[in-house]
Design a protein around this motif. Sequence first.
Motif, short mmCIF file in Angstrom:
data_model
loop_
_atom_site.label_atom_id
_atom_site.label_comp_id
_atom_site.label_asym_id
_atom_site.label_seq_id
_atom_site.Cartn_x
_atom_site.Cartn_y
_atom_site.Cartn_z
N ILE A 1 4.28 0.61 1.24
CA ILE A 1 4.44 -0.35 2.24
C ILE A 1 4.48 -1.66 1.80
N SER A 2 5.30 -2.60 2.58
CA SER A 2 4.45 -3.93 2.77
C SER A 2 4.34 -4.38 3.45
N GLY A 3 2.71 -4.84 2.99
CA GLY A 3 1.49 -5.06 4.45
C GLY A 3 2.30 -6.36 5.36
N HIS A 4 3.21 -7.09 4.83
CA HIS A 4 4.10 -8.64 5.30
C HIS A 4 5.42 -7.61 6.33
N ASP A 5 5.10 -6.39 5.99
CA ASP A 5 6.32 -6.38 6.79
C ASP A 5 6.65 -5.28 8.04
N LEU A 6 5.32 -5.40 8.23
CA LEU A 6 4.71 -4.43 9.67
C LEU A 6 4.93 -5.45 10.59
N GLN A 7 5.26 -4.22 11.56
CA GLN A 7 5.54 -5.51 13.05
C GLN A 7 4.99 -4.92 13.85
N ILE A 8 4.86 -4.89 15.20
CA ILE A 8 3.94 -4.35 16.45
C ILE A 8 5.01 -4.69 17.37
N ASP A 9 4.22 -4.10 18.36
CA ASP A 9 4.81 -4.16 19.91
C ASP A 9 4.95 -5.95 20.18
N ALA A 10 5.55 -6.28 21.40
CA ALA A 10 5.98 -7.18 21.73
C ALA A 10 5.02 -6.94 22.67
N ALA A 11 4.11 -6.48 23.37
CA ALA A 11 3.85 -6.69 24.66
C ALA A 11 1.62 -6.92 24.03
N PHE B 1 0.96 -0.88 0.02
CA PHE B 1 0.23 -0.35 -0.33
C PHE B 1 0.66 1.05 -0.11
N SER B 2 0.66 2.24 -0.38
CA SER B 2 1.31 3.55 -0.59
C SER B 2 0.46 4.60 0.13
N LEU B 3 1.91 5.02 1.48
CA LEU B 3 1.61 6.24 2.08
C LEU B 3 1.79 7.85 0.92
N ILE B 4 0.49 8.45 0.58
CA ILE B 4 0.96 9.46 -0.42
C ILE B 4 0.71 11.32 0.41
N CYS B 5 1.64 11.93 -0.10
CA CYS B 5 1.61 13.27 0.90
C CYS B 5 2.05 14.23 0.03
N CYS B 6 1.20 15.45 0.13
CA CYS B 6 1.39 16.61 -0.82
C CYS B 6 1.37 18.17 0.06
N HIS B 7 1.14 18.55 -0.70
CA HIS B 7 1.67 20.48 -0.33
C HIS B 7 2.00 21.34 -1.58
#
Length: 152
Positions: A107-117, A57-63
């Motif tokens: 960004i790859s959804g499969h590369d995302l990480q969460i906090d161990a807690a 997926f993509s993060l797109i920012c502009c101004h």
Amino acid sequence: MAAIPIPHIRARSNPLLDAVTVLIGPVAAGADRPVAEQRASGTEVLLSTKLDAAVRFSLICCHSGHDQAVTVELQLAPQRIDGSLGSFQSAATVSLPAEGGRVEAFISGHDLQIDAADADQVQWPCMAAAKAIASPGTPADLTCGLTATLPA
């Protein structure tokens, strides 16, 4: 706390995000939102699709211009089994020059990480909340959003 990788799991639902999910900027009124709104930097947005179910997926920012360069950090959080949100973790950071312009980060959804807690308190896929934080300031016409580029 250490971050742990999210296991690769195929979602049964449609893995695509909304056409554009606005994190910062104007959000038009619609069928499920009777009044238009302006989302500010740091606003937590619940997503209709879990991001870890998307291949990319993509993060797109502009101004159009600002008195200084702007950095936008995308942070994501898992939704716990009880419905609460886990800890927000940084997923990407982009920089826009003071002159303005558009930046897209894949960004790859499969590369995302969460906090161990949060690991024992979620059911995969789980990345259901996002926020974008602009610094050092937020240009008046800054728009940041998420959009899917590839299904799971």
